[in-house]
Design a protein around this motif. Structure first.
Motif, PDB file in Angstrom:
ATOM      1  N   ALA A   1       0.835  -1.199   0.000  1.00 23.59           N
ATOM      2  CA  ALA A   1       0.000   0.000   0.000  1.00 23.59           C
ATOM      3  C   ALA A   1       0.871   1.250   0.000  1.00 23.59           C
ATOM      4  O   ALA A   1       1.869   1.323   0.719  1.00 23.59           O
ATOM      5  N   GLY A   2       0.469   2.215  -0.813  1.00 18.47           N
ATOM      6  CA  GLY A   2       1.246   3.432  -0.976  1.00 18.47           C
ATOM      7  C   GLY A   2       2.251   3.383  -2.100  1.00 18.47           C
ATOM      8  O   GLY A   2       2.798   4.432  -2.483  1.00 18.47           O
TER       9      GLY A   2
ATOM     10  N   SER B   1     -12.920   6.702  -8.092  1.00 19.53           N
ATOM     11  CA  SER B   1     -12.092   6.088  -7.073  1.00 19.53           C
ATOM     12  C   SER B   1     -10.595   6.179  -7.361  1.00 19.53           C
ATOM     13  O   SER B   1      -9.787   5.973  -6.454  1.00 19.53           O
TER      14      SER B   1
ATOM     15  N   ARG C   1      -4.847   9.661  -8.513  1.00 21.32           N
ATOM     16  CA  ARG C   1      -3.852   8.630  -8.216  1.00 21.32           C
ATOM     17  C   ARG C   1      -3.353   7.909  -9.462  1.00 21.32           C
ATOM     18  O   ARG C   1      -2.182   7.540  -9.529  1.00 21.32           O
TER      19      ARG C   1
ATOM     20  N   SER D   1       0.067   5.712  -5.210  1.00 18.03           N
ATOM     21  CA  SER D   1      -0.667   5.699  -3.938  1.00 18.03           C
ATOM     22  C   SER D   1      -1.658   4.546  -3.884  1.00 18.03           C
ATOM     23  O   SER D   1      -2.827   4.719  -3.525  1.00 18.03           O
ATOM     24  N   LEU D   2      -1.190   3.371  -4.215  1.00 14.21           N
ATOM     25  CA  LEU D   2      -2.070   2.210  -4.319  1.00 14.21           C
ATOM     26  C   LEU D   2      -2.650   1.828  -2.961  1.00 14.21           C
ATOM     27  O   LEU D   2      -1.985   1.934  -1.924  1.00 14.21           O
ATOM     28  N   LYS D   3      -3.899   1.388  -2.997  1.00 15.90           N
ATOM     29  CA  LYS D   3      -4.640   0.964  -1.822  1.00 15.90           C
ATOM     30  C   LYS D   3      -5.030  -0.496  -1.969  1.00 15.90           C
ATOM     31  O   LYS D   3      -5.089  -1.019  -3.080  1.00 15.90           O
ATOM     32  N   SER D   4      -5.347  -1.130  -0.853  1.00 18.69           N
ATOM     33  CA  SER D   4      -5.740  -2.530  -0.903  1.00 18.69           C
ATOM     34  C   SER D   4      -6.974  -2.732  -1.779  1.00 18.69           C
ATOM     35  O   SER D   4      -7.106  -3.773  -2.436  1.00 18.69           O
ATOM     36  N   GLU D   5      -7.863  -1.757  -1.813  1.00 19.50           N
ATOM     37  CA  GLU D   5      -9.057  -1.877  -2.634  1.00 19.50           C
ATOM     38  C   GLU D   5      -8.790  -1.789  -4.133  1.00 19.50           C
ATOM     39  O   GLU D   5      -9.700  -1.996  -4.936  1.00 19.50           O
ATOM     40  N   ASP D   6      -7.554  -1.471  -4.521  1.00 12.52           N
ATOM     41  CA  ASP D   6      -7.176  -1.513  -5.926  1.00 12.52           C
ATOM     42  C   ASP D   6      -6.848  -2.928  -6.393  1.00 12.52           C
ATOM     43  O   ASP D   6      -6.634  -3.141  -7.589  1.00 12.52           O
TER      44      ASP D   6
ATOM     45  N   VAL E   1      -2.326  -5.494  -3.936  1.00 11.25           N
ATOM     46  CA  VAL E   1      -1.807  -4.465  -3.037  1.00 11.25           C
ATOM     47  C   VAL E   1      -1.945  -4.977  -1.613  1.00 11.25           C
ATOM     48  O   VAL E   1      -3.058  -5.232  -1.143  1.00 11.25           O
TER      49      VAL E   1
ATOM     50  N   SER F   1      -1.459  -4.694   2.581  1.00 13.26           N
ATOM     51  CA  SER F   1      -1.542  -3.667   3.620  1.00 13.26           C
ATOM     52  C   SER F   1      -0.379  -3.759   4.583  1.00 13.26           C
ATOM     53  O   SER F   1       0.229  -4.810   4.775  1.00 13.26           O
TER      54      SER F   1
END
Length: 121
Positions: free
Chosen positions: A14-15, A62, A66, A84-89, A119, A121
């Motif tokens: 993440a990130g 969403s 980013r 800035s990747l997130k787990s929901e990606d 991704v 966490s």
């Protein structure tokens, strides 16, 4: 005939960032648009970003701010820079093109095989 080949998927924290690439090959006459879709487990496939041959872009809410979509028309290639990747990606990402090729009467959709983006966490 026409093929779309994707690359750049993988595992990232993440990130972090990833860049996806997709190249269309074959007897292509013109490309109206290229884009990226994604599908997470248990979810419908959704549009992430699209770019026309003229350079107009659209993004899912969403990912705005980013992700950046770009293209190289001479190479029939589209890119997706993901920051800035997130787990929901996390999803399978699919390349899409609407194009006209030798042997078809009208533009139609072509799809890549999909590439996994995970991704953590």
């Amino acid at each position: 005939q026409v093929q779309l080949v994707e690359s750049g998927g993988g595992l990232v924290q993440a990130g972090g960032s990833l860049r996806l690439s997709c190249s269309a090959s074959g007897s292509i006459l013109s490309i109206n648009a290229m884009g990226w879709y994604r599908q997470a487990p248990g979810k419908q496939r959704e549009l992430v970003a699209v770019i026309t041959s003229g350079g107009s872009t659209n993004y899912a809410d969403s990912v705005k701010g980013r992700f950046t979509i770009s293209r190289d028309n001479a190479k029939n290639t589209v890119y997706l820079q993901m920051n800035s990747l997130k787990s929901e990606d996390t999803a399978v990402y699919y390349c899409n093109a609407v194009l006209l090729a030798v042997g078809i009467s009208w533009p139609r959709d072509y799809w890549g095989q999909g590439t996994q983006v995970t991704v953590s966490s």
